[in-house]
Design a protein around this motif. Structure first.
Motif, PDB file in Angstrom:
ATOM      1  N   GLY A 266      -4.340  -9.827  -8.674  1.00  0.00           N
ATOM      2  CA  GLY A 266      -4.240 -10.159  -7.391  1.00  0.00           C
ATOM      3  C   GLY A 266      -4.723 -11.701  -6.999  1.00  0.00           C
ATOM      4  N   LYS A 267      -5.194 -12.289  -8.429  1.00  0.00           N
ATOM      5  CA  LYS A 267      -5.735 -13.578  -8.284  1.00  0.00           C
ATOM      6  C   LYS A 267      -7.101 -13.686  -7.540  1.00  0.00           C
ATOM      7  CE  LYS A 267      -1.614 -15.909  -9.434  1.00  0.00           C
ATOM      8  NZ  LYS A 267      -0.520 -17.057  -9.291  1.00  0.00           N
ATOM      9  N   LEU A 268      -7.762 -12.714  -7.314  1.00  0.00           N
ATOM     10  CA  LEU A 268      -9.055 -12.398  -6.452  1.00  0.00           C
ATOM     11  C   LEU A 268      -8.842 -12.734  -5.064  1.00  0.00           C
ATOM     12  CD1 LEU A 268     -11.356 -13.770  -9.059  1.00  0.00           C
ATOM     13  CD2 LEU A 268     -10.840 -11.535  -8.981  1.00  0.00           C
ATOM     14  N   VAL A 269      -7.766 -12.815  -4.487  1.00  0.00           N
ATOM     15  CA  VAL A 269      -7.529 -13.061  -3.214  1.00  0.00           C
ATOM     16  C   VAL A 269      -6.977 -11.859  -2.367  1.00  0.00           C
ATOM     17  CG1 VAL A 269      -7.184 -15.638  -3.325  1.00  0.00           C
ATOM     18  CG2 VAL A 269      -5.150 -14.051  -3.566  1.00  0.00           C
ATOM     19  N   LYS A 270      -6.680 -11.062  -2.905  1.00  0.00           N
ATOM     20  CA  LYS A 270      -6.065  -9.636  -2.314  1.00  0.00           C
ATOM     21  C   LYS A 270      -7.379  -8.774  -1.855  1.00  0.00           C
ATOM     22  CE  LYS A 270      -1.727 -10.797  -3.251  1.00  0.00           C
ATOM     23  NZ  LYS A 270      -0.791 -11.050  -2.092  1.00  0.00           N
ATOM     24  N   HIS A 271      -7.258  -8.389  -0.755  1.00  0.00           N
ATOM     25  CA  HIS A 271      -8.193  -7.483  -0.300  1.00  0.00           C
ATOM     26  C   HIS A 271      -8.096  -5.976  -0.468  1.00  0.00           C
ATOM     27  CE1 HIS A 271     -10.020 -10.926   1.896  1.00  0.00           C
ATOM     28  NE2 HIS A 271      -8.757 -11.028   2.877  1.00  0.00           N
ATOM     29  N   SER A 272      -9.200  -5.364  -0.348  1.00  0.00           N
ATOM     30  CA  SER A 272      -9.109  -3.918  -0.818  1.00  0.00           C
ATOM     31  C   SER A 272      -8.746  -2.775   0.364  1.00  0.00           C
ATOM     32  CB  SER A 272     -10.801  -3.407  -1.252  1.00  0.00           C
ATOM     33  OG  SER A 272     -10.949  -4.305  -2.500  1.00  0.00           O
ATOM     34  N   PHE A 273      -8.780  -3.604   1.472  1.00  0.00           N
ATOM     35  CA  PHE A 273      -8.571  -2.745   2.620  1.00  0.00           C
ATOM     36  C   PHE A 273      -7.196  -1.987   2.696  1.00  0.00           C
ATOM     37  CE2 PHE A 273     -10.730  -6.754   4.026  1.00  0.00           C
ATOM     38  CZ  PHE A 273     -12.071  -6.138   4.371  1.00  0.00           C
ATOM     39  N   GLY A 274      -7.016  -1.172   3.357  1.00  0.00           N
ATOM     40  CA  GLY A 274      -5.925  -0.252   3.683  1.00  0.00           C
ATOM     41  C   GLY A 274      -5.185  -0.961   5.003  1.00  0.00           C
ATOM     42  N   LYS A 275      -3.951  -0.307   5.471  1.00  0.00           N
ATOM     43  CA  LYS A 275      -3.207  -0.856   6.539  1.00  0.00           C
ATOM     44  C   LYS A 275      -3.564   0.466   7.463  1.00  0.00           C
ATOM     45  CE  LYS A 275       1.153  -2.328   8.073  1.00  0.00           C
ATOM     46  NZ  LYS A 275       2.706  -2.265   7.835  1.00  0.00           N
ATOM     47  N   PRO A 276      -4.306   0.278   8.701  1.00  0.00           N
ATOM     48  CA  PRO A 276      -4.344   1.327   9.479  1.00  0.00           C
ATOM     49  C   PRO A 276      -3.248   1.634  10.342  1.00  0.00           C
ATOM     50  CG  PRO A 276      -5.587  -0.701  10.272  1.00  0.00           C
ATOM     51  CD  PRO A 276      -5.036  -0.923   9.009  1.00  0.00           C
ATOM     52  N   SER A 277      -2.914   3.075  10.597  1.00  0.00           N
ATOM     53  CA  SER A 277      -2.076   3.438  11.599  1.00  0.00           C
ATOM     54  C   SER A 277      -2.761   4.301  12.695  1.00  0.00           C
ATOM     55  CB  SER A 277      -0.989   4.588  10.746  1.00  0.00           C
ATOM     56  OG  SER A 277      -0.593   3.947   9.635  1.00  0.00           O
ATOM     57  N   GLN A 278      -1.844   4.142  13.765  1.00  0.00           N
ATOM     58  CA  GLN A 278      -2.187   4.779  15.194  1.00  0.00           C
ATOM     59  C   GLN A 278      -2.647   6.327  15.165  1.00  0.00           C
ATOM     60  OE1 GLN A 278      -2.514   3.364  17.913  1.00  0.00           O
ATOM     61  NE2 GLN A 278      -1.205   1.442  17.841  1.00  0.00           N
ATOM     62  N   ASP A 279      -2.353   6.991  14.023  1.00  0.00           N
ATOM     63  CA  ASP A 279      -2.566   8.311  13.947  1.00  0.00           C
ATOM     64  C   ASP A 279      -4.129   8.504  13.146  1.00  0.00           C
ATOM     65  OD1 ASP A 279      -1.800   8.050  11.552  1.00  0.00           O
ATOM     66  OD2 ASP A 279      -0.335   9.497  11.225  1.00  0.00           O
ATOM     67  N   GLY A 280      -4.701   7.527  12.721  1.00  0.00           N
ATOM     68  CA  GLY A 280      -5.756   7.296  12.068  1.00  0.00           C
ATOM     69  C   GLY A 280      -5.507   7.503  10.492  1.00  0.00           C
ATOM     70  N   THR A 281      -4.646   7.652   9.971  1.00  0.00           N
ATOM     71  CA  THR A 281      -4.291   7.584   8.513  1.00  0.00           C
ATOM     72  C   THR A 281      -4.387   5.965   8.120  1.00  0.00           C
ATOM     73  OG1 THR A 281      -1.801   7.536   8.765  1.00  0.00           O
ATOM     74  CG2 THR A 281      -3.273   9.592   8.753  1.00  0.00           C
ATOM     75  N   ILE A 282      -4.308   5.768   7.017  1.00  0.00           N
ATOM     76  CA  ILE A 282      -4.261   4.358   6.547  1.00  0.00           C
ATOM     77  C   ILE A 282      -2.976   4.362   5.199  1.00  0.00           C
ATOM     78  CG2 ILE A 282      -6.415   3.563   6.776  1.00  0.00           C
ATOM     79  CD1 ILE A 282      -7.366   4.228   4.153  1.00  0.00           C
ATOM     80  N   ASP A 283      -2.389   3.173   5.192  1.00  0.00           N
ATOM     81  CA  ASP A 283      -1.163   3.153   4.377  1.00  0.00           C
ATOM     82  C   ASP A 283      -1.597   1.878   3.538  1.00  0.00           C
ATOM     83  OD1 ASP A 283       1.227   3.096   3.112  1.00  0.00           O
ATOM     84  OD2 ASP A 283       2.404   3.106   5.045  1.00  0.00           O
ATOM     85  N   LEU A 284      -0.746   1.672   2.599  1.00  0.00           N
ATOM     86  CA  LEU A 284      -1.044   0.625   1.676  1.00  0.00           C
ATOM     87  C   LEU A 284      -0.553  -0.849   2.398  1.00  0.00           C
ATOM     88  CD1 LEU A 284       0.970   1.985  -1.497  1.00  0.00           C
ATOM     89  CD2 LEU A 284      -1.585   1.479  -1.268  1.00  0.00           C
ATOM     90  N   GLN A 285      -1.579  -1.837   2.031  1.00  0.00           N
ATOM     91  CA  GLN A 285      -1.325  -3.043   2.622  1.00  0.00           C
ATOM     92  C   GLN A 285      -0.170  -3.944   1.929  1.00  0.00           C
ATOM     93  OE1 GLN A 285      -4.176  -6.571   4.247  1.00  0.00           O
ATOM     94  NE2 GLN A 285      -5.063  -4.975   3.077  1.00  0.00           N
ATOM     95  N   TYR A 286      -0.291  -3.824   0.538  1.00  0.00           N
ATOM     96  CA  TYR A 286       0.489  -4.654  -0.377  1.00  0.00           C
ATOM     97  C   TYR A 286       1.728  -3.528  -1.253  1.00  0.00           C
ATOM     98  CZ  TYR A 286      -3.553  -7.379   0.093  1.00  0.00           C
ATOM     99  OH  TYR A 286      -4.607  -8.216   0.841  1.00  0.00           O
ATOM    100  N   SER A 287       2.711  -4.172  -1.727  1.00  0.00           N
ATOM    101  CA  SER A 287       3.688  -3.257  -2.163  1.00  0.00           C
ATOM    102  C   SER A 287       2.953  -2.961  -3.748  1.00  0.00           C
ATOM    103  CB  SER A 287       4.965  -4.252  -2.749  1.00  0.00           C
ATOM    104  OG  SER A 287       4.679  -5.486  -3.143  1.00  0.00           O
ATOM    105  N   LYS A 288       1.957  -3.665  -4.274  1.00  0.00           N
ATOM    106  CA  LYS A 288       1.431  -3.477  -5.528  1.00  0.00           C
ATOM    107  C   LYS A 288      -0.084  -2.962  -5.410  1.00  0.00           C
ATOM    108  CE  LYS A 288       4.254  -6.810  -8.088  1.00  0.00           C
ATOM    109  NZ  LYS A 288       4.413  -8.022  -9.077  1.00  0.00           N
ATOM    110  N   ILE A 289      -0.398  -2.589  -6.625  1.00  0.00           N
ATOM    111  CA  ILE A 289      -2.017  -2.020  -6.499  1.00  0.00           C
ATOM    112  C   ILE A 289      -3.078  -2.893  -6.863  1.00  0.00           C
ATOM    113  CG2 ILE A 289      -3.406  -0.197  -7.654  1.00  0.00           C
ATOM    114  CD1 ILE A 289      -1.262   1.009  -5.786  1.00  0.00           C
ATOM    115  N   TYR A 290      -3.860  -3.341  -6.148  1.00  0.00           N
ATOM    116  CA  TYR A 290      -4.936  -4.514  -6.390  1.00  0.00           C
ATOM    117  C   TYR A 290      -6.211  -4.098  -6.280  1.00  0.00           C
ATOM    118  CZ  TYR A 290      -0.854  -7.489  -5.746  1.00  0.00           C
ATOM    119  OH  TYR A 290       0.448  -8.285  -5.868  1.00  0.00           O
ATOM    120  N   SER A 291      -6.531  -2.701  -5.951  1.00  0.00           N
ATOM    121  CA  SER A 291      -7.805  -1.919  -5.806  1.00  0.00           C
ATOM    122  C   SER A 291      -7.697  -0.681  -6.180  1.00  0.00           C
ATOM    123  CB  SER A 291      -8.305  -2.354  -4.629  1.00  0.00           C
ATOM    124  OG  SER A 291      -9.452  -1.678  -4.378  1.00  0.00           O
TER     125      SER A 291
END
Length: 339
Positions: A266-291
């Motif tokens: 990800g050229k060292l610019v993609k973050h390791s975070f997830g995408k938080p949801s209202q129910d407390g779960t997290i989803d993928l922030q990107y379509s590819k795996i960068y972490s």
């Protein structure tokens, strides 16, 4: 004969981190040193740079260890090496704190400046000619690198470990937990290879991290900041150099090597975070795996497990533990003298 007084510096490191962390959390709020918890939708800002207290706890513990050896045992063996180690760690902590204060979201220190400063932190090890210049290289056998080892290999090792330890981060407790696992494993390696003084050093940092983790695990009340991650990553490299067990330390560092590869994708610019949801779960922030964090979320989703921040951290810790166990099995002859 085991001297149980050696546990005192380790306990002190833990207690200082445990007792003084709430004071730092309060002070950080007062001065506005607060960062957003990125994996939560509804979250207030969290106190930053908790590494200041953690490293202070570690340094105090190691200084107690020096005092024990000087006044009780009557020995100053390895004193130069320990002081060089502390000097390098304090240098790395200062660099990390500067990066924290400049703000990681605003870029912090430039990459070039960061690499130069971290390389300079290796000077205390260079000037004492730490480690052994003779290394085993596949196909070539034992090679004496001579002056190349202190002038090039040592700075590269410190820079590599210190600047990449914070790559696998962004989730409550991730860095502290992995640091505890790796340093505890290295303490075992040091003990069985006749470097018990390094065992105490590793355990002082692991204990300080344990005190910090009680406030950093989900939901975090304080974040480590680069003031901690640079120092912990650097310590891993320094201990491996001083103990002459670089190979197994690199093996323990495999999750971070993989993380560097994924981040580079990800050229060292993609973050390791997830995408938080209202129910407390997290989803993928990107379509590819960068972490590895993204990979953990992906695997949980694939097997119909609700991905949460806590579960991601536990899964990464489990992966780190598996790597450590494999390391002990692969290098058992060199560590334990077993066939």
């Amino acid at each position: 004969m085991t001297d149980y007084l050696l546990i005192v510096p380790i306990i002190v490191s833990f207690l200082i981190s445990l007792v003084f962390m709430p004071i730092w959390i309060k002070k950080a709020k007062q001065i506005g040193l607060m960062w957003q918890d990125m994996n939560k939708i509804k979250s207030s800002k969290v106190s930053g740079s908790g590494g200041i207290v953690t490293i202070s706890a570690f340094v105090t513990g190691v200084l107690l260890f020096i005092a024990y050896r000087t006044f009780y045992v009557g020995s100053q063996s390895k004193l130069i090496e320990i002081l060089a180690l502390l000097t390098a760690i304090l240098f790395l902590t200062g660099i990390g704190l500067l990066d924290d204060l400049l703000g990681w979201q605003k870029g912090g220190l430039s990459k070039r400046t960061r690499l130069i400063l971290v390389a300079l932190s290796a000077i205390p090890l260079v000037v004492i000619n730490a480690g052994r210049s003779k290394v085993s290289i596949p196909l070539a056998g034992i090679v004496d690198l001579g002056i190349i080892y202190p002038l090039i290999i040592i700075p590269l090792g410190v820079v590599g470990a210190a600047t990449t330890f914070n790559f696998l981060a962004g989730f409550n407790g991730m860095e502290a937990g992995n640091g505890i696992l790796i340093l505890f494993a290295l303490s075992v390696v040091a003990f069985f290879t006749g470097q018990s003084w390094l065992t105490v050093v590793c355990l002082c940092m692991a204990a300080a991290l344990a005190g910090f983790l009680l406030y950093n695990f989900y939901p975090a009340k304080v974040f480590p900041g680069d003031s901690l991650t640079y120092a912990v990553g650097g310590l891993i490299a320094i201990v491996a150099i001083l103990g002459n067990f670089e190979k197994i330390a690199v093996f323990f560092f495999i999750p971070y090597i993989i993380e560097v590869g994924l981040k580079s994708r990800g050229k060292l610019v993609k973050h390791s975070f997830g995408k938080p949801s209202q129910d407390g779960t997290i989803d993928l922030q990107y379509s590819k795996i960068y972490s590895l964090n993204h990979l953990a979320i992906f695997l949980m989703k694939k097997y119909n497990v609700k991905a949460t921040e806590k579960k991601v951290v536990l899964l990464i810790w489990l992966f780190q533990l598996i790597i450590i166990i494999l390391g002990f099995l692969i290098f058992k002859e060199g560590i334990f003298g077993l066939e």
